[in-house]
Design a protein around this motif. Structure first.
Motif, PDB file in Angstrom:
ATOM      1  N   GLU A 146       0.835  -1.200   0.000  1.00 61.02           N
ATOM      2  CA  GLU A 146       0.000   0.000   0.000  1.00 61.02           C
ATOM      3  C   GLU A 146       0.870   1.249   0.000  1.00 61.02           C
ATOM      4  O   GLU A 146       0.606   2.208  -0.721  1.00 61.02           O
ATOM      5  CB  GLU A 146      -0.927  -0.013   1.209  1.00 61.02           C
ATOM      6  CG  GLU A 146      -1.980   1.066   1.178  1.00 61.02           C
ATOM      7  CD  GLU A 146      -2.976   0.922   2.310  1.00 61.02           C
ATOM      8  OE1 GLU A 146      -3.331   1.965   2.885  1.00 61.02           O
ATOM      9  OE2 GLU A 146      -3.385  -0.208   2.607  1.00 61.02           O
ATOM     10  N   GLY A 147       1.944   1.220   0.808  1.00 64.25           N
ATOM     11  CA  GLY A 147       2.878   2.345   0.821  1.00 64.25           C
ATOM     12  C   GLY A 147       3.550   2.526  -0.532  1.00 64.25           C
ATOM     13  O   GLY A 147       3.702   3.648  -1.020  1.00 64.25           O
ATOM     14  N   GLU A 148       3.962   1.402  -1.137  1.00 61.70           N
ATOM     15  CA  GLU A 148       4.583   1.472  -2.452  1.00 61.70           C
ATOM     16  C   GLU A 148       3.592   1.994  -3.491  1.00 61.70           C
ATOM     17  O   GLU A 148       3.959   2.766  -4.377  1.00 61.70           O
ATOM     18  CB  GLU A 148       5.099   0.099  -2.875  1.00 61.70           C
ATOM     19  CG  GLU A 148       6.320  -0.353  -2.101  1.00 61.70           C
ATOM     20  CD  GLU A 148       6.777  -1.757  -2.476  1.00 61.70           C
ATOM     21  OE1 GLU A 148       6.182  -2.362  -3.392  1.00 61.70           O
ATOM     22  OE2 GLU A 148       7.722  -2.240  -1.835  1.00 61.70           O
ATOM     23  N   LEU A 149       2.337   1.574  -3.376  1.00 65.16           N
ATOM     24  CA  LEU A 149       1.305   2.040  -4.308  1.00 65.16           C
ATOM     25  C   LEU A 149       1.125   3.548  -4.197  1.00 65.16           C
ATOM     26  O   LEU A 149       1.032   4.249  -5.214  1.00 65.16           O
ATOM     27  CB  LEU A 149      -0.018   1.318  -4.040  1.00 65.16           C
ATOM     28  CG  LEU A 149      -1.189   1.719  -4.925  1.00 65.16           C
ATOM     29  CD1 LEU A 149      -0.889   1.394  -6.386  1.00 65.16           C
ATOM     30  CD2 LEU A 149      -2.449   1.006  -4.482  1.00 65.16           C
ATOM     31  N   GLU A 150       1.095   4.059  -2.975  1.00 63.02           N
ATOM     32  CA  GLU A 150       0.964   5.509  -2.794  1.00 63.02           C
ATOM     33  C   GLU A 150       2.158   6.232  -3.413  1.00 63.02           C
ATOM     34  O   GLU A 150       2.005   7.265  -4.065  1.00 63.02           O
ATOM     35  CB  GLU A 150       0.839   5.854  -1.306  1.00 63.02           C
ATOM     36  CG  GLU A 150      -0.492   5.467  -0.708  1.00 63.02           C
ATOM     37  CD  GLU A 150      -1.660   6.163  -1.392  1.00 63.02           C
ATOM     38  OE1 GLU A 150      -1.568   7.373  -1.678  1.00 63.02           O
ATOM     39  OE2 GLU A 150      -2.660   5.467  -1.661  1.00 63.02           O
ATOM     40  N   THR A 151       3.355   5.662  -3.211  1.00 61.33           N
ATOM     41  CA  THR A 151       4.560   6.261  -3.788  1.00 61.33           C
ATOM     42  C   THR A 151       4.485   6.239  -5.305  1.00 61.33           C
ATOM     43  O   THR A 151       4.800   7.235  -5.973  1.00 61.33           O
ATOM     44  CB  THR A 151       5.812   5.493  -3.316  1.00 61.33           C
ATOM     45  OG1 THR A 151       5.861   5.529  -1.889  1.00 61.33           O
ATOM     46  CG2 THR A 151       7.077   6.094  -3.879  1.00 61.33           C
ATOM     47  N   LEU A 152       4.052   5.112  -5.866  1.00 65.57           N
ATOM     48  CA  LEU A 152       3.939   5.003  -7.325  1.00 65.57           C
ATOM     49  C   LEU A 152       2.872   5.943  -7.876  1.00 65.57           C
ATOM     50  O   LEU A 152       3.051   6.517  -8.956  1.00 65.57           O
ATOM     51  CB  LEU A 152       3.642   3.563  -7.725  1.00 65.57           C
ATOM     52  CG  LEU A 152       4.790   2.574  -7.521  1.00 65.57           C
ATOM     53  CD1 LEU A 152       4.319   1.159  -7.802  1.00 65.57           C
ATOM     54  CD2 LEU A 152       5.975   2.940  -8.384  1.00 65.57           C
ATOM     55  N   ARG A 153       1.773   6.095  -7.140  1.00 64.00           N
ATOM     56  CA  ARG A 153       0.743   7.038  -7.594  1.00 64.00           C
ATOM     57  C   ARG A 153       1.291   8.451  -7.628  1.00 64.00           C
ATOM     58  O   ARG A 153       1.069   9.193  -8.589  1.00 64.00           O
ATOM     59  CB  ARG A 153      -0.471   6.985  -6.665  1.00 64.00           C
ATOM     60  CG  ARG A 153      -1.375   5.821  -6.932  1.00 64.00           C
ATOM     61  CD  ARG A 153      -2.596   5.864  -6.054  1.00 64.00           C
ATOM     62  NE  ARG A 153      -3.442   4.709  -6.288  1.00 64.00           N
ATOM     63  CZ  ARG A 153      -4.189   4.143  -5.378  1.00 64.00           C
ATOM     64  NH1 ARG A 153      -4.220   4.622  -4.154  1.00 64.00           N
ATOM     65  NH2 ARG A 153      -4.924   3.103  -5.677  1.00 64.00           N
ATOM     66  N   ALA A 154       2.020   8.827  -6.549  1.00 63.10           N
ATOM     67  CA  ALA A 154       2.608  10.160  -6.507  1.00 63.10           C
ATOM     68  C   ALA A 154       3.613  10.325  -7.639  1.00 63.10           C
ATOM     69  O   ALA A 154       3.644  11.363  -8.312  1.00 63.10           O
ATOM     70  CB  ALA A 154       3.271  10.402  -5.150  1.00 63.10           C
ATOM     71  N   GLN A 155       4.434   9.293  -7.873  1.00 63.14           N
ATOM     72  CA  GLN A 155       5.413   9.352  -8.951  1.00 63.14           C
ATOM     73  C   GLN A 155       4.724   9.446 -10.307  1.00 63.14           C
ATOM     74  O   GLN A 155       5.154  10.177 -11.185  1.00 63.14           O
ATOM     75  CB  GLN A 155       6.332   8.116  -8.909  1.00 63.14           C
ATOM     76  CG  GLN A 155       7.440   8.161  -9.924  1.00 63.14           C
ATOM     77  CD  GLN A 155       8.391   9.311  -9.694  1.00 63.14           C
ATOM     78  OE1 GLN A 155       8.735   9.619  -8.573  1.00 63.14           O
ATOM     79  NE2 GLN A 155       8.798   9.969 -10.757  1.00 63.14           N
ATOM     80  N   SER A 156       3.624   8.711 -10.457  1.00 62.21           N
ATOM     81  CA  SER A 156       2.872   8.757 -11.709  1.00 62.21           C
ATOM     82  C   SER A 156       2.331  10.162 -11.953  1.00 62.21           C
ATOM     83  O   SER A 156       2.378  10.662 -13.079  1.00 62.21           O
ATOM     84  CB  SER A 156       1.725   7.745 -11.668  1.00 62.21           C
ATOM     85  OG  SER A 156       0.930   7.873 -12.804  1.00 62.21           O
ATOM     86  N   LEU A 157       1.825  10.794 -10.891  1.00 62.20           N
ATOM     87  CA  LEU A 157       1.333  12.166 -11.043  1.00 62.20           C
ATOM     88  C   LEU A 157       2.463  13.111 -11.428  1.00 62.20           C
ATOM     89  O   LEU A 157       2.293  13.975 -12.294  1.00 62.20           O
ATOM     90  CB  LEU A 157       0.655  12.630  -9.749  1.00 62.20           C
ATOM     91  CG  LEU A 157      -0.667  11.946  -9.417  1.00 62.20           C
ATOM     92  CD1 LEU A 157      -1.170  12.405  -8.052  1.00 62.20           C
ATOM     93  CD2 LEU A 157      -1.715  12.237 -10.481  1.00 62.20           C
TER      94      LEU A 157
END
Length: 169
Positions: free
Chosen positions: A70-81
């Motif tokens: 979940e933490g990695e997903l949040e990081t990836l979402r932020a990176q994607s943005l």
């Protein structure tokens, strides 16, 4: 005292004894089966407890992994943005560069009494610069490529297009 027992009674007692021994043997066999079954149940229960412990440990690992993912997903979402924003900024820069490059084959030079005053990317920018210097619209001209230039002393302000890499006449 001598006790007399009748044969019939003795036979009945022997029959009862045989039946009691048979019942006792059956009870022993049944008790052994119950002991064996209880041993099997205890073994099954111990295996079930071990498996339950393994499942608890696996659940703990899965919960930990889920939290990490979940933490990695949040990081990836932020990176994607950020990547999306970066791509948009790059597209804007590319578009601006292409627009500038499409005009980059020539510049417009503003002359004042035949002397170089300033260089501009568009005719409009050169005209605005001349007007900002106080030139009335009637006192400066735009040179048409290929046409003869009037003498510099006769023209107060002049805009002349020049391709890159050439010198002014």
């Amino acid at each position: 005292m001598i006790t007399l027992i009748r044969t019939r009674t003795l036979n009945a007692l022997r029959t009862d004894l045989t039946e009691a021994e048979t019942e006792a043997e059956a009870a022993r066999v049944e008790a052994e089966l119950c002991l064996e079954q209880s041993g099997n149940l205890l073994n099954s229960m111990e295996r079930a407890e071990d498996e339950a412990e393994e499942l608890r440990a696996e659940l703990t690992r899965a919960t930990t992994d889920a939290a990490r993912f979940e933490g990695e997903l949040e990081t990836l979402r932020a990176q994607s943005l950020l990547d999306t924003e970066d791509r948009q900024a790059l597209r804007t820069l590319l578009r601006t560069t292409r627009k500038q490059n499409s005009r980059a084959d020539r510049v417009y030079v503003l002359f004042h009494h035949g002397n170089l005053h300033s260089i501009h990317p568009t005719v409009e920018a050169a005209e605005i610069a001349a007007e900002a210097e106080g030139a009335p619209r009637s006192s400066w001209t735009t040179h048409t490529p290929g046409a003869a230039l009037p003498p510099a002393c006769e023209v107060t302000w002049r805009v002349q297009p020049l391709p890159f890499g050439t010198t002014t006449p």
